[in-house]
Motif scaffolding. Structure first.
Motif, mmCIF file in Angstrom:
data_model
loop_
_atom_site.group_PDB
_atom_site.id
_atom_site.type_symbol
_atom_site.label_atom_id
_atom_site.label_comp_id
_atom_site.label_asym_id
_atom_site.label_seq_id
_atom_site.Cartn_x
_atom_site.Cartn_y
_atom_site.Cartn_z
ATOM 1 N N PHE A 199 11.718 7.341 2.692
ATOM 2 C CA PHE A 199 10.966 7.841 3.843
ATOM 3 C C PHE A 199 9.917 6.790 4.189
ATOM 4 O O PHE A 199 9.081 6.435 3.347
ATOM 5 N N ILE A 200 9.960 6.307 5.415
ATOM 6 C CA ILE A 200 9.138 5.158 5.806
ATOM 7 C C ILE A 200 8.269 5.536 6.997
ATOM 8 O O ILE A 200 8.760 6.089 7.988
ATOM 9 N N ARG A 201 6.975 5.230 6.881
ATOM 10 C CA ARG A 201 6.090 5.447 8.021
ATOM 11 C C ARG A 201 4.837 4.601 7.886
ATOM 12 O O ARG A 201 4.158 4.653 6.858
ATOM 13 N N ASP A 202 4.548 3.832 8.923
ATOM 14 C CA ASP A 202 3.283 3.095 9.062
ATOM 15 C C ASP A 202 2.892 2.331 7.798
ATOM 16 O O ASP A 202 1.778 2.461 7.275
ATOM 17 N N GLY A 203 3.836 1.566 7.273
ATOM 18 C CA GLY A 203 3.532 0.685 6.150
ATOM 19 C C GLY A 203 3.745 1.278 4.775
ATOM 20 O O GLY A 203 3.627 0.570 3.771
ATOM 21 N N VAL A 215 -2.451 13.914 11.221
ATOM 22 C CA VAL A 215 -1.057 13.488 11.128
ATOM 23 C C VAL A 215 -0.185 14.282 12.096
ATOM 24 O O VAL A 215 -0.317 15.510 12.200
ATOM 25 N N GLN A 216 0.687 13.590 12.793
ATOM 26 C CA GLN A 216 1.700 14.231 13.623
ATOM 27 C C GLN A 216 2.988 14.323 12.801
ATOM 28 O O GLN A 216 3.747 13.366 12.707
ATOM 29 N N PHE A 217 3.228 15.469 12.167
ATOM 30 C CA PHE A 217 4.384 15.619 11.298
ATOM 31 C C PHE A 217 5.669 15.731 12.115
ATOM 32 O O PHE A 217 5.689 16.372 13.174
ATOM 33 N N THR A 218 6.728 15.126 11.604
ATOM 34 C CA THR A 218 8.020 15.120 12.309
ATOM 35 C C THR A 218 9.110 15.869 11.552
ATOM 36 O O THR A 218 10.222 15.996 12.036
ATOM 37 N N THR A 219 8.799 16.337 10.314
ATOM 38 C CA THR A 219 9.761 17.099 9.521
ATOM 39 C C THR A 219 9.058 18.342 8.969
ATOM 40 O O THR A 219 7.843 18.498 9.119
ATOM 41 N N SER A 220 9.818 19.190 8.311
ATOM 42 C CA SER A 220 9.223 20.334 7.598
ATOM 43 C C SER A 220 9.418 20.173 6.102
ATOM 44 O O SER A 220 9.503 21.139 5.355
ATOM 45 N N SER A 221 9.465 18.929 5.648
ATOM 46 C CA SER A 221 9.735 18.626 4.236
ATOM 47 C C SER A 221 8.454 18.377 3.452
ATOM 48 O O SER A 221 7.410 18.020 4.018
ATOM 49 N N ASP A 222 8.561 18.529 2.124
ATOM 50 C CA ASP A 222 7.441 18.160 1.260
ATOM 51 C C ASP A 222 7.356 16.652 1.098
ATOM 52 O O ASP A 222 6.292 16.110 0.773
ATOM 53 N N THR A 223 8.450 15.937 1.331
ATOM 54 C CA THR A 223 8.461 14.475 1.218
ATOM 55 C C THR A 223 7.431 13.843 2.145
ATOM 56 O O THR A 223 6.621 12.995 1.732
ATOM 57 N N VAL A 280 4.847 15.206 3.443
ATOM 58 C CA VAL A 280 3.497 15.606 3.024
ATOM 59 C C VAL A 280 3.007 14.732 1.879
ATOM 60 O O VAL A 280 1.847 14.303 1.856
ATOM 61 N N VAL A 281 3.891 14.443 0.906
ATOM 62 C CA VAL A 281 3.505 13.590 -0.216
ATOM 63 C C VAL A 281 3.098 12.208 0.287
ATOM 64 O O VAL A 281 2.077 11.642 -0.140
ATOM 65 N N LEU A 282 3.877 11.644 1.223
ATOM 66 C CA LEU A 282 3.545 10.316 1.751
ATOM 67 C C LEU A 282 2.187 10.324 2.452
ATOM 68 O O LEU A 282 1.348 9.432 2.219
ATOM 69 N N GLU A 283 1.942 11.322 3.283
ATOM 70 C CA GLU A 283 0.682 11.348 4.023
ATOM 71 C C GLU A 283 -0.498 11.707 3.117
ATOM 72 O O GLU A 283 -1.629 11.261 3.349
ATOM 73 N N ALA A 284 -0.264 12.504 2.090
ATOM 74 C CA ALA A 284 -1.320 12.793 1.124
ATOM 75 C C ALA A 284 -1.721 11.524 0.385
ATOM 76 O O ALA A 284 -2.910 11.287 0.123
ATOM 77 N N ASP A 297 3.455 -0.029 -0.606
ATOM 78 C CA ASP A 297 2.453 -0.244 0.437
ATOM 79 C C ASP A 297 2.624 -1.647 1.008
ATOM 80 O O ASP A 297 2.381 -2.645 0.307
ATOM 81 N N ALA A 298 3.059 -1.734 2.257
ATOM 82 C CA ALA A 298 3.341 -3.033 2.875
ATOM 83 C C ALA A 298 2.080 -3.855 3.090
ATOM 84 O O ALA A 298 2.146 -5.078 3.245
ATOM 85 N N ARG A 299 0.921 -3.211 3.091
ATOM 86 C CA ARG A 299 -0.321 -3.949 3.349
ATOM 87 C C ARG A 299 -0.605 -4.979 2.265
ATOM 88 O O ARG A 299 -1.113 -6.072 2.553
#
Length: 633
Positions: free
Chosen positions: A61-65, A88-96, A98-102, A124-126
């Motif tokens: 699951f990939i988002r913003d780096g 956060v603008q969530f695009t799924t209803s998954s816990d995956t 949520v873990v990434l954004e947490a 972390d791509a940064r």
């Protein structure tokens, strides 16, 4: 539930990661994904779709780096999602997601907020770093190994690393010797070196340049007694509330949830609580033949399971436990990664396999209750031993001599009371910590040395040191019962029960959820004094008091039965030829040279003569030899 893998700092990282993922396809038959990352790294995932089964929640699951591969379930993900929704603008209803954004918002600090079981890797791509994480109680596994040039490879299963990096690995005979003591391999050891197990409640960060740093986000020492929980009525009420809340949380799913049901206290109580929130659902139980039950001296689980299923109005699937062990043994050893000589692994697989063939992906299990609430015979036995040590030595010597001469089986089958008496007297006179270790060991220092010489005795000394460190960390603030329970939480539960449950359930592409092994339940359990866990000879007393609200009395106070197969009947019966071929013959374990052939034969002969109960140890011998054969060694 899923499988994760990855290779860091290798030119062929993506190809290697695909090979790792192919080795754990059973963990996630619904989807596969591999992504290459800078610098020279890759993460891979196999998915078993349970929450938000749509492809939008596939991994990596990939988002913003940030790139996440995640194995587990976070049961409070909806609450965390609500907390994060402002940013956060969530695009799924998954816990995956949520873990990434947490992780993005709180970093390592998010880990204490996650209620569930998990192991994950996040890149972390940064800064090019990758962090590996394992849940606080080690419910989900994560193996890793260092490679040349600061590289790292990791996987949910050891067998994947051994298959892909075999040329860089070798069997660790010290780990295999350690397994002779307990019939499982503790967290400090690994059957293949240089592979290692990421410790429960910890994280490891691998920087872009290969430098590694580690940390812990949770310590067992945080568990503390509570004055309010010393009152019985308060403890019962609080535990009832916390456990039901945990069961309710563990029901979150977009696919049907079923359950193990042995008819014992733990599984029956969970099924009763789940029934209130879930409605009618199906359960699973093994059924044994009369000969097997007589040989084990075991209670009839199927009888009680039928009783509970009728009382609670849930479906019950009875599975006749008559597997062809000669055919099943190689499969079981393969799926377990490391030699584990507990036949409960076979029982777990048979149930999960049957459920999966019925289209079920998720099962609840009562695992963990015995460790938390003093439910094992060893807990009760060590309390008795604490008093036995005050008996004058001459009287103890007479008792030990007399019982030592008695057989553990007769013409009518196993003699359970004598078996238990012999076991008890093998450790009852030892000091407290040593007695507890011996209560669940199959060999002492002398027995290890007879089997494996000086090297085995050195290994045993290391096991004693590790056990002592864990046991002493409980401190004098905890009572004897809670010292034992806290030690079990960190050793027996993680390295044996959670291990075989994860591997056998995943081998059948099913997820097993364990509501007892939940942070709120564990915290409540260790707030309760030991005198309410084992009281007046009643094990799991406080849990049984909770169950009185939910279950019939005859189920709550039924004879305890272990979640195992009838090993004693099989070892002396249908598996006898296999024991001859793979344990005592020169073409088997006795011929490999690292264990004493004569001592192996004596252990088998004494068991067959009924003088000793060595079935579990003999099963471990079979398991180790099969592990060698499976790996072409």
């Amino acid at each position: 539930m899923c499988g994760i893998a990855g290779v860091l700092r290798a030119d062929d990282a993506e190809a290697l990661t695909r090979r790792l993922c192919s080795q754990i396809s059973h963990r996630g038959p619904d989807a596969e994904g591999v992504v290459g990352l800078h610098p020279s790294s890759a993460l891979g995932h196999r998915r078993l779709s349970i929450i938000d089964t749509a492809s939008r929640s596939d991994q990596p699951f990939i988002r913003d780096g940030l790139t996440l591969v995640y194995n587990g379930e976070v049961y409070n993900f909806r609450e965390l999602r609500d907390e994060l929704a402002a940013d956060v603008q969530f695009t799924t209803s998954s816990d995956t997601e949520v873990v990434l954004e947490a992780w993005r918002k709180w970093g390592v600090g998010c880990l204490r907020r996650l209620r569930g079981m998990f192991a994950f890797a996040i890149h972390d791509a940064r800064d090019g770093s990758t962090t590996l994480v394992r849940d606080a109680f080690g419910i989900k596994p994560l193996f890793w190994m260092p490679r040349q040039g600061g590289g790292v490879a990791f996987s949910s299963e050891l067998k994947a690393l051994a298959a892909v990096f075999r040329s860089e690995m070798s069997p660790d005979l010290s780990a295999l010797m350690a397994s002779l003591c307990w019939v499982w391999i503790p967290e400090e050891h690994c059957a293949w070196q240089p592979a290692r197990k990421l410790s429960p409640g910890s994280w490891m960060r691998i920087a872009a340049d290969g430098q590694r740093s580690t940390g812990r986000y949770w310590e067992p020492g945080e568990l503390r007694m509570s004055a309010s929980m010393s009152d019985e009525a308060c403890a019962v009420s609080k535990l009832d509330s916390v456990l039901e809340a945990s069961v309710k949380a563990h029901l979150v799913s977009d696919v049907p949830v079923n359950a193990f049901l042995s008819g014992g206290l733990d599984s029956s109580l969970l099924v009763a609580m789940a029934r209130r929130h879930l409605g009618r659902f199906d359960t699973y139980c093994l059924r044994f033949g009369a000969d097997a039950k007589r040989a084990e001296g075991m209670a009839d689980d199927a009888f009680y399971a039928e009783r509970v299923a009728k009382e609670l109005d849930v479906g019950l699937n009875l599975i006749d436990a008559r597997p062809d062990m000669a055919e099943l043994l190689p499969r079981i050893v393969e799926m377990l990664d490391e030699p584990i000589g507990d036949s409960a692994a076979v029982a777990s697989f048979l149930i999960c396999d049957a459920a999966r063939r019925n289209g079920v992906k998720v099962l609840l299990s009562g695992m963990g209750a015995d460790e938390l609430f003093g439910g094992y015979r060893k807990h009760h036995a060590c309390l008795i031993a604490d008093k036995y040590r005050r008996v004058p030595k001459p009287f103890r010597w007479m008792a030990e001599t007399a019982v030592g001469r008695l057989p553990v089986s007769g013409p009518l089958g196993g003699i359970r009371t004598i078996r238990w008496a012999k076991r008890f007297l093998s450790f009852a006179s030892l000091p407290e910590s040593a007695a507890f270790m011996r209560s669940y060991s199959y060999l002492d220092a002398a027995g290890m040395e007879r089997l494996g010489g000086t090297k085995a005795r050195e290994v045993f000394a290391g096991l004693v040191a590790d056990h002592e460190a864990t046991y002493s960390a409980a401190g004098t603030s905890a009572d004897l019962v809670n010292r034992m329970c806290l030690t079990d939480l960190q050793r027996f539960m993680v390295s044996l029960n959670e291990t075989y449950t994860d591997r056998t359930s995943m081998a059948a592409s099913t997820e097993v959820r364990v509501p007892f092994i939940d942070h709120d339940v564990v915290s409540a359990a260790f707030s309760i004094p030991g005198r309410l866990k084992v009281k007046a000879g009643v094990s799991k007393y406080v849990l049984k008091r909770v169950a009185e609200k939910w279950l019939p009395s005859d189920v709550i106070y039924r004879p305890k039965s272990s979640f195992t197969l009838p090993l004693r009947a099989w070892i002396r019966g249908e598996l006898a030829e296999m024991v001859n071929d793979r344990v005592v013959s020169t073409s088997g374990l006795a011929g490999r040279g690292w264990l004493d052939a004569g001592e192996l034969r004596k252990i088998v002969e004494r068991d067959r003569a009924g003088r000793e109960d060595n079935a579990q140890l003999i099963w471990q011998f079979l398991t180790i030899e099969q592990w060698f054969r499976n790996n072409g060694i």
